[in-house]
Each structure stands twice: as structure tokens, then as C-alpha cells.
Scaffold this active site. Structure first.
Site, PDB file in Angstrom:
ATOM      1  N   LYS A   1       0.820  -1.224   0.000  1.00  0.00           N
ATOM      2  CA  LYS A   1       0.000   0.000   0.000  1.00  0.00           C
ATOM      3  C   LYS A   1       0.850   1.268   0.000  1.00  0.00           C
ATOM      4  O   LYS A   1       0.409   2.298  -0.464  1.00  0.00           O
ATOM      5  CB  LYS A   1      -0.954  -0.013   1.189  1.00  0.00           C
ATOM      6  CG  LYS A   1      -0.243   0.079   2.520  1.00  0.00           C
ATOM      7  CD  LYS A   1      -1.209  -0.035   3.686  1.00  0.00           C
ATOM      8  CE  LYS A   1      -0.438   0.140   4.979  1.00  0.00           C
ATOM      9  NZ  LYS A   1      -1.089  -0.477   6.125  1.00  0.00           N
TER      10      LYS A   1
ATOM     11  N   ARG B   1      -7.165   0.013  16.893  1.00  0.00           N
ATOM     12  CA  ARG B   1      -7.678   0.181  15.547  1.00  0.00           C
ATOM     13  C   ARG B   1      -8.574  -1.033  15.349  1.00  0.00           C
ATOM     14  O   ARG B   1      -9.530  -1.186  16.110  1.00  0.00           O
ATOM     15  CB  ARG B   1      -6.549   0.304  14.511  1.00  0.00           C
ATOM     16  CG  ARG B   1      -7.035   1.014  13.245  1.00  0.00           C
ATOM     17  CD  ARG B   1      -5.952   1.234  12.202  1.00  0.00           C
ATOM     18  NE  ARG B   1      -5.606  -0.001  11.507  1.00  0.00           N
ATOM     19  CZ  ARG B   1      -4.676  -0.084  10.555  1.00  0.00           C
ATOM     20  NH1 ARG B   1      -3.993   0.982  10.199  1.00  0.00           N
ATOM     21  NH2 ARG B   1      -4.411  -1.230   9.959  1.00  0.00           N
TER      22      ARG B   1
HETATM   23  C1  PLP Z   1      -0.139  -1.202   6.646  1.00  0.00           C
HETATM   24  C2  PLP Z   1      -0.403  -2.502   7.295  1.00  0.00           C
HETATM   25  C3  PLP Z   1       0.633  -3.423   7.453  1.00  0.00           C
HETATM   26  C4  PLP Z   1       2.068  -3.137   7.050  1.00  0.00           C
HETATM   27  O1  PLP Z   1       2.650  -2.199   7.900  1.00  0.00           O
HETATM   28  P1  PLP Z   1       4.204  -1.808   7.781  1.00  0.00           P
HETATM   29  O2  PLP Z   1       4.431  -1.005   8.998  1.00  0.00           O
HETATM   30  O3  PLP Z   1       4.385  -1.067   6.523  1.00  0.00           O
HETATM   31  O4  PLP Z   1       4.983  -3.070   7.783  1.00  0.00           O
HETATM   32  C5  PLP Z   1       0.329  -4.639   8.012  1.00  0.00           C
HETATM   33  N1  PLP Z   1      -0.925  -4.951   8.410  1.00  0.00           N
HETATM   34  C6  PLP Z   1      -1.953  -4.084   8.266  1.00  0.00           C
HETATM   35  C7  PLP Z   1      -3.306  -4.482   8.721  1.00  0.00           C
HETATM   36  C8  PLP Z   1      -1.727  -2.831   7.711  1.00  0.00           C
HETATM   37  O5  PLP Z   1      -2.740  -1.976   7.572  1.00  0.00           O
END
Ligand code: PLP
Length: 356
Positions: free
Chosen positions: A37, A130
Site C-alpha cells: 500500500k 484500531r
Molecule cells: C499497513 C499494514 C501493514 C504493514 O505495515 P508496515 O508497517 O508497513 O509493515 C500490516 N498490516 C496491516 C493491517 C496494515 O494496515
């Protein structure tokens, strides 16, 4: 023709980070699901990760998963599905993270229609506030999910250090593992996915304190930028410069450090605040501005260059200490923060320059 400003993406350096973390995790029995993302699931990056041999790719948006639909990796949807998008979720994602039974039932209905089985991971709320089911409710939810014919309950997961900035530790990750064991014993099932978080779980992994039951990490930042997200430090052995921004110098002059004349509001309606008077200094204007990028999220890689200010199309830099090294028409290179990367990667103003 590539113009400036541009973003340079070094796919070799990316590949190194991806391989390094994959091997590190494999040693501890952990599968890595790369999270894309942060780069809007850039196609060249997806292809590079596919070459490294990841089995699953993860993203928060369906549109991003679609970009990799022909690549031989399972697709995981990270953001909780919208009920209104249940059909698309089942169509484009093999696995989704979930915390609401009503949504999982909608996914079941869609999966039935499409004659598919959709896998779900139940997210557990362990303090970050969250997404996640409260631990006291998880057994009741799992019992209902197990009744759904077109849903496969394939694991539990946690997400930390996002909203509440809660750091992964033996307590919260330990609780995730305890929840998994409880479900496995109570329902006599095996959960193939125990997903112990994101890049903020890397420090525990490096210290060898991550509970052994964790077998999946969803990782974005460490792969893309080589940094972990608890202290924000670069992890040894990873490339920090997969992504660099380059912008061209369009003015280079010695000027006063303070404006001359009565000052009022700047171009953004803010009262001008005078910096320290350092006398006459070499200043550069580079052709990049707030409409291209969040300028708070980039910094000159040459640490002797200072930042003076910006407007929509200009970035003003202090070049006094690098006077001899830059001339008109040269470019200045910048590093970029994770939080600013997405906007750059989706900006129509910055062409992408790939290094293979
Ligand atoms: C964005 C996200 C991740 C990845 O996070 P990083 O800190 O970039 O490794 C993993 N799990 C969920 C649910 C996320 O929203």
C-alpha cells in the site's frame, strides 16, 4: 523522456531488502507477506517481489490487489472489507482480515454466489485500538464463522503501532498466541496463520523474543525503506535508499538570510516568521513543490544542505556549506519517509525512473 522532479526506484536494492527479510523470517519459521500500500502497488515493484518468491501479497485496497492479479501470489486484503464491496473482495482477494461477523457473513454470501471459498483471518484487539475483536468475544465469533460453508477460518492476527502506537511485546503478542491456542483446542482445528503484526514486530524478531507460534508477518516499511517502525531506525543490512527524489536547481544565488521590507502573510496565509540572521548565504531554488510532494517528508541526502522553505512549486535550500559542489542545472537528491512515499508514487507530476 524522463523529466525532473522524478522518483528513482532501485529495484536491485528493493530485491535485496525483500530477500534479506524473507531469509531472516524463514529461519524462524515465519512467512513474509509483503505489503504494497505504501507504493500504490506499483507494477514493477510487484513483479520484483513476485520474482523473490513470496507466496502472498497484501494490500489495503482492492484496486491495488487487482494490479497484481496475474502474478502467482495469493492476495490478502488488509483493510477490513466494506459490506458493500463483498463481491469484489471475494472476486479479487483470496484472504481478508476481519473483525465483524456481519461482514464475514456477507463475504460468505458472495463466495457462495461465486462458488468459491474465501479465507478469513480474525483480527484481535490487543490494545492499539484500531481493528480487532475483543479477546473475550473471539470464541463466540469463531464458532459462528466455522458454521459458514464458503468461509475458511484460517487464522488470527494483530495490528499494532498504528493508531495507538502500542509496541509489540511478550504480553500482547503472547496473548495473540494464547487466543490461537484456545481456538485450536476448543474447536479442534489447526490455524495455519498466526499473523503477529507489521514492521513494528521486527525488533522483537531481531532480539529473538517473538513468540514461536507466530508464523506470518505482514511487512511493508522494512522492505521498502529498510527501517523498523518502533524507534524509526535503519536496520543493519538493509538499503535505506530504494527510493530517491531528484529535483533540478533553477536558481543559485548568494542572498540575505532575512527578507527586506515589512513582512506580512506568506503564500499560504501564514504570518512570516523570520529565521535566524546568518548574513549572506548561497541559496538554491529547486523545482519541486508542495503540489508534487509533502515536503516535510523529504530531506536532502547531502547532509550539508539545509532546508529554508517552500511554496507550491519551489523548495528553497541553504547551499552555503556545499557551495563548491553544485552549479545551475545540477540536481539535488532527497530521501523520503514512509508516510510521504504513497503520495509521491501516485503523483502524476513525478515520473518514475526504475533501476534494474
Ligand atoms: C499497513 C499494514 C501493514 C504493514 O505495515 P508496515 O508497517 O508497513 O509493515 C500490516 N498490516 C496491516 C493491517 C496494515 O494496515
Amino acid at each position: 523522456m524522463l523529466t525532473y522532479p522524478r522518483i528513482t526506484i532501485d529495484l536491485k536494492k528493493l530485491k535485496h531488502n525483500a530477500k534479506t527479510v524473507k531469509e531472516l523470517c524463514a529461519k524462524q519459521g515465519i512467512d513474509v507477506y509483503p505489503v504494497m500500500k505504501g507504493v500504490g502497488a506499483d507494477r514493477r515493484i510487484l513483479e520484483t517481489l513476485s520474482d523473490v518468491g513470496f507466496k502472498v501479497i497484501a494490500d489495503s485496497r482492492i484496486q491495488n490487489l487487482i494490479k497484481g492479479q496475474d502474478l502467482p501470489m495469493e492476495k490478502m486484503l488488509l483493510r477490513l472489507p466494506m459490506i458493500s464491496a463483498a463481491d469484489e473482495v471475494v472476486q479479487h482477494a483470496d484472504i481478508s482480515l476481519n473483525s465483524e461477523l456481519i461482514t464475514i457473513k456477507a463475504l460468505n454470501t458472495s463466495a457462495k454466489k461465486q462458488n468459491k471459498k474465501h479465507k478469513v483471518v480474525l483480527m484481535v484487539e490487543l490494545g492499539d485500538l484500531r481493528e480487532g475483536i475483543l479477546p473475550k468475544d473471539i470464541e463466540a465469533v469463531a464458532a459462528e464463522v466455522l458454521k459458514l460453508e464458503n468461509i475458511e477460518l484460517c487464522g488470527v492476527g494483530v495490528n499494532l503501532t498504528c493508531y495507538g502506537a502500542v509496541i509489540p511485546d511478550e504480553n500482547n503478542i503472547g496473548e495473540l498466541c494464547a487466543v490461537a491456542t484456545r481456538l485450536e483446542e476448543k474447536f479442534n482445528i489447526k490455524l495455519p496463520i498466526i499473523s503477529g503484526g507489521n514492521t513494528s514486530s521486527i525488533p522483537m524478531l531481531l532480539e529473538n523474543t517473538l513468540p514461536k507460534k507466530v508464523n506470518v508477518l505482514r511487512l511493508g516499511e522494512i522492505i521498502l525503506l529498510g527501517t523498523e517502525s518502533v524507534a524509526g531506525t535503519l536496520v543493519e543490512g538493509y538499503n535505506p535508499d530504494v527510493f530517491t527524489i531528484e529535483a533540478e536547481i533553477i536558481e543559485l544565488k548568494d542572498k540575505n538570510s532575512l527578507p527586506t521590507g515589512k513582512t506580512g502573510y506568506d503564500a499560504f496565509g501564514k504570518v512570516y516568521e523570520a529565521p535566524e540572521d546568518k548574513g549572506i548565504r548561497r541559496r538554491a531554488i529547486v523545482a519541486i513543490g508542495r503540489q508534487d510532494i509533502d515536503l516535510d517528508g523529504i530531506w536532502p541526502l547531502d547532509s550539508k544542505i539545509g532546508i529554508i522553505g517552500s511554496s507550491s512549486d519551489h523548495f528553497i535550500l541553504d547551499m552555503e556549506d556545499v557551495k563548491d559542489n553544485y552549479k545551475m542545472g545540477d540536481t539535488v537528491k532527497f530521501g523520503i519517509k514512509y508516510s510521504s512515499l504513497l503520495r509521491v508514487m501516485t503523483s502524476t507530476y513525478l515520473p518514475k525512473n526504475y533501476i534494474n
